[in-house]
Design a protein around this motif. Structure first.
Motif, PDB file in Angstrom:
ATOM      1  N   GLY A  39      41.388  19.913  -5.665  1.00  0.00           N
ATOM      2  CA  GLY A  39      40.436  20.722  -4.931  1.00  0.00           C
ATOM      3  C   GLY A  39      40.335  22.104  -5.533  1.00  0.00           C
ATOM      4  O   GLY A  39      41.309  22.628  -6.074  1.00  0.00           O
ATOM      5  N   ALA A  40      39.135  22.731  -5.443  1.00  0.00           N
ATOM      6  CA  ALA A  40      38.908  24.092  -5.920  1.00  0.00           C
ATOM      7  C   ALA A  40      38.156  24.857  -4.842  1.00  0.00           C
ATOM      8  O   ALA A  40      37.103  24.405  -4.377  1.00  0.00           O
ATOM      9  N   ALA A  41      38.705  26.015  -4.458  1.00  0.00           N
ATOM     10  CA  ALA A  41      38.137  26.770  -3.346  1.00  0.00           C
ATOM     11  C   ALA A  41      37.965  28.240  -3.707  1.00  0.00           C
ATOM     12  O   ALA A  41      38.643  28.760  -4.583  1.00  0.00           O
ATOM     13  N   MET A  42      37.095  28.902  -2.988  1.00  0.00           N
ATOM     14  CA  MET A  42      36.767  30.325  -3.066  1.00  0.00           C
ATOM     15  C   MET A  42      36.467  30.768  -4.490  1.00  0.00           C
ATOM     16  O   MET A  42      36.095  29.977  -5.344  1.00  0.00           O
ATOM     17  N   GLY A  43      36.566  32.074  -4.774  1.00  0.00           N
ATOM     18  CA  GLY A  43      36.260  32.616  -6.086  1.00  0.00           C
ATOM     19  C   GLY A  43      35.033  33.514  -6.080  1.00  0.00           C
ATOM     20  O   GLY A  43      34.437  33.791  -5.033  1.00  0.00           O
ATOM     21  N   THR A  44      34.649  33.977  -7.279  1.00  0.00           N
ATOM     22  CA  THR A  44      33.480  34.837  -7.441  1.00  0.00           C
ATOM     23  C   THR A  44      32.417  34.108  -8.255  1.00  0.00           C
ATOM     24  O   THR A  44      32.719  33.500  -9.282  1.00  0.00           O
ATOM     25  N   SER A  45      31.130  34.215  -7.782  1.00  0.00           N
ATOM     26  CA  SER A  45      30.088  33.423  -8.448  1.00  0.00           C
ATOM     27  C   SER A  45      28.679  34.060  -8.392  1.00  0.00           C
ATOM     28  O   SER A  45      27.722  33.355  -8.081  1.00  0.00           O
ATOM     29  N   PRO A  46      28.404  35.299  -8.728  1.00  0.00           N
ATOM     30  CA  PRO A  46      29.386  36.352  -8.980  1.00  0.00           C
ATOM     31  C   PRO A  46      29.894  37.004  -7.713  1.00  0.00           C
ATOM     32  O   PRO A  46      30.894  37.717  -7.731  1.00  0.00           O
ATOM     33  N   SER A  47      29.193  36.801  -6.564  1.00  0.00           N
ATOM     34  CA  SER A  47      29.701  37.311  -5.295  1.00  0.00           C
ATOM     35  C   SER A  47      30.745  36.342  -4.758  1.00  0.00           C
ATOM     36  O   SER A  47      30.884  35.205  -5.232  1.00  0.00           O
ATOM     37  N   LEU A  48      31.495  36.763  -3.761  1.00  0.00           N
ATOM     38  CA  LEU A  48      32.532  35.919  -3.185  1.00  0.00           C
ATOM     39  C   LEU A  48      31.919  34.700  -2.506  1.00  0.00           C
ATOM     40  O   LEU A  48      30.880  34.793  -1.847  1.00  0.00           O
ATOM     41  N   VAL A  49      32.573  33.543  -2.652  1.00  0.00           N
ATOM     42  CA  VAL A  49      32.052  32.300  -2.074  1.00  0.00           C
ATOM     43  C   VAL A  49      33.099  31.634  -1.180  1.00  0.00           C
ATOM     44  O   VAL A  49      34.305  31.877  -1.308  1.00  0.00           O
ATOM     45  N   THR A  50      32.616  30.786  -0.276  1.00  0.00           N
ATOM     46  CA  THR A  50      33.477  29.981   0.586  1.00  0.00           C
ATOM     47  C   THR A  50      33.466  28.510   0.167  1.00  0.00           C
ATOM     48  O   THR A  50      34.106  27.678   0.816  1.00  0.00           O
TER      49      THR A  50
END
Length: 263
Positions: A39-50
């Motif tokens: 699993g891969a969660a959150m991060g910047t894309s470029p703003s923060l994501v859920t």
């Protein structure tokens, strides 16, 4: 092949290969699981994501979002029993994954910026977080998760942020990282191991770096990628007593969606 029953007879081997692309490109994500069920969660894309995606060994599928967006946190566990914790600006929030839904559980003892850029490992019910930001205030602190709450325990000997972690709460490893931390490219090669009560320095890594990945256990660990001032692809294997450089990653990178699963 194994010629005898001694650990020294086991050679460190392995290669990297490409897998399916994420649906949402991102940096500074968290991950958990194994290569066929991750699993891969959150991060910047470029703003923060859920956003949260699951991997089946060949492709990624978007599924239930996490509750609080963030970056530079930690993840551990399995695809049916996962845990994500810390990160900015999550203020120490911890979320548990049961395979279909996210539940907020006990917050870390440190909040705001202080729960980002840590090293960790363990499982959904027994995890650790060591070092982190900001600077001289938090970069030696260590917390242990018992499945319901976090407790501050003995500090690291060498303070650091963005180190590579792996193992479990009774045999946890923190390798390399940025030290001194804030605003500095300097890295340490120092490695420490936790026995459930205190930290002991052990064999240094060959290539010091920060912001890379770590996985494995006390007898079979790995750290990979990161930055030495520029992105590196270097991969090193831990056999319980020494580090051996293996095949490099295909693409040098850092601040990626690392997992600290100890399996």
């Amino acid at each position: 092949t194994l010629a005898s029953d001694t650990a020294a007879s086991v050679a460190a081997t392995g290669t990297w290969s490409s897998g399916g692309n994420l649906n949402t490109a991102r940096g500074q994500a968290v991950g958990f699981g194994v290569t066929a069920a991750a699993g891969a969660a959150m991060g910047t894309s470029p703003s923060l994501v859920t956003s949260f995606e699951q991997y089946d060994g060949s492709s990624w599928t978007e599924t239930t979002d996490i509750n609080t967006a963030g970056r530079n946190g930690l993840g551990t566990g399995t695809l049916t029993a996962g845990l994500i914790y810390g990160g900015w600006p999550r203020a120490g929030k911890t979320e548990s994954w049961n395979g279909s839904a996210w539940t907020e559980v006990g917050d870390m003892t440190r909040g705001a910026n202080a729960s980002q850029s840590q090293a960790g490992g363990g499982s959904q019910t027994a995890a650790f977080a060591a070092g982190g930001e900001p600077g001289t205030t938090y970069f030696q602190l260590v917390e242990i998760w018992d499945g319901s709450s976090w407790t501050e325990v003995n500090e690291l000997n060498t303070g650091r942020q963005a180190a590579q972690g792996f193992g479990v709460t009774t045999a946890g490893y923190v390798a390399s990282g940025h030290s001194p931390p804030v605003g500095s490219p300097y890295t340490t090669a120092n490695v420490e191991v936790y026995n459930g009560s205190s930290w002991t320095e052990t064999t240094n890594v060959n290539t010091s770096r920060g912001q890379g990945g770590g996985a494995g256990n006390a007898a079979s660990g790995i750290i990979y990628g990161g930055t030495t001032g520029s992105a590196t692809a270097v991969t090193e294997f831990w056999d319980g007593s020494s580090w051996t450089e293996l095949a490099d990653m295909s693409t040098a990178r850092y601040q990626f969606g690392k997992t600290v699963n100890p399996s």
